[in-house]
Design a protein around this motif. Structure first.
Motif, PDB file in Angstrom:
ATOM      1  N   ALA A   1      38.571  -4.258   3.219  1.00 26.39           N
ATOM      2  CA  ALA A   1      38.741  -2.989   2.509  1.00 26.39           C
ATOM      3  C   ALA A   1      39.895  -2.199   3.111  1.00 26.39           C
ATOM      4  O   ALA A   1      40.073  -2.169   4.335  1.00 26.39           O
ATOM      5  CB  ALA A   1      37.460  -2.175   2.595  1.00 26.39           C
ATOM      6  N   GLY A   2      40.693  -1.584   2.251  1.00 23.77           N
ATOM      7  CA  GLY A   2      41.797  -0.758   2.706  1.00 23.77           C
ATOM      8  C   GLY A   2      43.078  -1.507   2.975  1.00 23.77           C
ATOM      9  O   GLY A   2      44.086  -0.891   3.355  1.00 23.77           O
TER      10      GLY A   2
ATOM     11  N   HIS B   1      31.651  -1.635   2.796  1.00 22.59           N
ATOM     12  CA  HIS B   1      32.939  -2.217   3.173  1.00 22.59           C
ATOM     13  C   HIS B   1      33.882  -1.196   3.807  1.00 22.59           C
ATOM     14  O   HIS B   1      34.784  -1.563   4.550  1.00 22.59           O
ATOM     15  CB  HIS B   1      33.625  -2.842   1.957  1.00 22.59           C
ATOM     16  CG  HIS B   1      32.884  -4.017   1.391  1.00 22.59           C
ATOM     17  ND1 HIS B   1      32.416  -5.052   2.176  1.00 22.59           N
ATOM     18  CD2 HIS B   1      32.525  -4.320   0.115  1.00 22.59           C
ATOM     19  CE1 HIS B   1      31.803  -5.944   1.397  1.00 22.59           C
ATOM     20  NE2 HIS B   1      31.849  -5.520   0.150  1.00 22.59           N
ATOM     21  N   SER B   2      33.684   0.079   3.487  1.00 14.71           N
ATOM     22  CA  SER B   2      34.550   1.134   4.028  1.00 14.71           C
ATOM     23  C   SER B   2      33.747   2.106   4.879  1.00 14.71           C
ATOM     24  O   SER B   2      34.023   3.301   4.926  1.00 14.71           O
ATOM     25  CB  SER B   2      35.244   1.892   2.887  1.00 14.71           C
ATOM     26  OG  SER B   2      36.058   1.046   2.129  1.00 14.71           O
TER      27      SER B   2
ATOM     28  N   GLY C   1      37.270  -4.545  -0.605  1.00 18.26           N
ATOM     29  CA  GLY C   1      36.499  -5.200   0.445  1.00 18.26           C
ATOM     30  C   GLY C   1      36.678  -6.703   0.325  1.00 18.26           C
ATOM     31  O   GLY C   1      37.324  -7.187  -0.607  1.00 18.26           O
TER      32      GLY C   1
ATOM     33  N   ASP D   1      30.559   5.552   2.585  1.00 20.40           N
ATOM     34  CA  ASP D   1      30.340   4.282   1.888  1.00 20.40           C
ATOM     35  C   ASP D   1      28.990   3.678   2.262  1.00 20.40           C
ATOM     36  O   ASP D   1      28.874   2.493   2.584  1.00 20.40           O
ATOM     37  CB  ASP D   1      31.476   3.299   2.212  1.00 20.40           C
ATOM     38  CG  ASP D   1      31.505   2.103   1.256  1.00 20.40           C
ATOM     39  OD1 ASP D   1      30.987   2.227   0.133  1.00 20.40           O
ATOM     40  OD2 ASP D   1      32.028   1.036   1.636  1.00 20.40           O
TER      41      ASP D   1
END
Length: 315
Positions: free
Chosen positions: A300-301, A110-111, A290, A105
Motif C-alpha cells: 500500500a502507498g 494495508h495502510s 495494498g 485503516d
C-alpha cells in the motif's frame, strides 16, 4: 494568493499581516488546482526517462492535480507550510489529505498505523492546521475513519470521534481559508443514516462538509446519490466532494473490489461542480491499495507504473 492594491504602505502592512475577519472561499482565492511536481507518478516520470510507459503516465496522470497525503511527520507544520506555500506561489489550490489518526485503516489493514496516541494526534493535527494558516487549501480529513467504526471497539470509536472533532476545531480556528471535508466512506459501506450520525458526532458542523468515495471505485453518479442521502439525515445539508480518481468504470461485484481491481479506469480530472462541490483526484492513480488484486506484490502507498497504465487504458 491574489493580492489587493493598497493606498499606502502602512495600510498594506495591516492588510497583509492581519488574518481575514471571515473565511474566504479557497476556490475564489485561486486560479485552478495545484499540480504537485513531487507526486509519486511525477517522481517516477522524472526518474524513468527511457521507459516506454513514461509518456502515457506523464500525459494522463502526473500532469494532473492530485491530492497529497500527509501522515506521521515530526515536522508536519513546516512540511504542510512548504507544500501549501508552493501552491500559493502559483495562485493554485492544493488538496491535502490528513491521514494519521490512531487505528487508521482499521478494516482494510494495508495502510494501518497513524499517530501513536491520542495526544500525539492532537499535536500533529494542530500543527498540520497551523502549517496551512491563512493560505487557501482543501483538506480531506481522515479517509475511512468514520466508515470503519464496525472494526473498532466502543472505546476506540469514542476516541476517534473525539479526535476527529478536535481536528475540525483546529482546522476551523487555524486555517480560515480552507475548505475541509470529513470523510464519509462510500456508496457501498454503511447506511446514509448511520454515516450522518457519525458525521455530526465528529464535528462536521465546524467545517465545510464531507467527502465520499475516497480511494474507491463507485461511479460519480452513485457517489452523488449516496452523498445526497447522507445529507437527508444530517439535519443541515453540507457541501460534499467526490473522489473521481479511478471511478470511470465503476466498481465491480467482487467483495474485494476495493483493492487494485482489474478493469478500473481514470475518472474525470479535478474540477468544481459536476453534481458536487468538487470532483477531485484524492487517491493517487497508480499507487497501490495494498498487496492485492492485480498488484499482489505491491505494498500500500507504493506507485506501480503497470497499475497506472491499466488505469489509463481501463484494463
Amino acid at each position: 494568493m491574489r493580492w489587493i492594491a493598497c493606498p499606502t504602505v502602512a495600510v498594506c502592512a495591516v492588510v497583509l499581516l492581519s488574518p481575514p475577519a471571515t473565511a474566504a472561499s479557497p476556490i475564489s482565492l485561486t486560479s485552478g488546482f495545484y499540480v504537485n511536481p513531487s507526486s509519486a507518478p511525477a517522481v517516477w516520470v522524472q526518474n524513468n526517462p527511457n521507459d516506454s510507459r513514461r509518456a502515457q503516465i506523464q500525459g494522463s496522470i502526473s500532469s494532473q492535480p492530485i491530492a497529497r497525503w500527509f501522515g506521521n511527520d515530526a515536522n508536519i507544520a513546516s512540511t504542510v507550510a512548504s507544500h501549501t506555500g508552493a501552491a500559493d506561489g502559483q495562485d493554485k489550490l492544493p488538496v491535502l489529505v490528513a491521514y494519521n489518526i490512531p487505528n487508521r485503516d482499521a478494516c482494510g489493514g494495508h495502510s494501518g498505523g497513524g499517530a501513536g496516541s491520542a495526544g500525539a494526534y492532537r499535536t500533529w493535527i494542530a500543527s498540520f492546521a497551523a502549517g496551512i494558516g491563512t493560505k487557501p487549501a482543501v483538506v480531506i480529513v481522515e479517509p475511512d475513519a468514520l466508515a470503519a467504526y464496525g472494526c473498532l471497539t466502543q472505546v476506540q470509536r469514542d476516541e476517534m470521534a473525539g479526535l476527529l472533532r478536535y481536528a475540525t476545531e483546529q482546522l476551523k480556528a487555524k486555517a480560515p481559508n480552507t475548505y475541509a471535508y470529513l470523510d464519509a466512506g462510500n456508496a457501498g459501506w454503511g447506511t446514509p443514516s448511520t454515516m450522518a450520525y457519525r458525521l455530526n458526532e465528529a464535528g462536521v458542523a465546524n467545517i465545510r462538509g464531507f467527502s465520499v468515495n475516497v480511494s474507491n471505485y463507485y461511479t460519480t453518479s452513485q457517489s452523488i446519490t449516496y452523498a445526497n442521502a447522507v445529507n437527508g439525515f444530517l439535519g443541515t445539508a453540507r457541501p460534499f466532494v467526490v473522489d473521481t480518481s479511478r471511478n470511470a468504470n465503476g466498481r465491480n461485484s467482487d467483495p474485494n473490489g476495493w483493492c487494485n481491481p482489474a478493469g478500473a479506469k481514470l475518472g474525470v480530472t479535478a474540477r468544481t461542480g459536476g453534481g458536487a462541490e468538487m470532483l477531485l483526484w484524492v487517491k493517487t492513480p497508480g499507487v497501490s491499495d495494498g498487496p492485492c488484486g492485480i498488484a499482489p506484490g505491491t505494498p500500500a502507498g507504493t506507485f506501480n507504473p503497470d497499475l497506472a497504465v491499466r488505469l489509463i487504458n481501463g484494463t
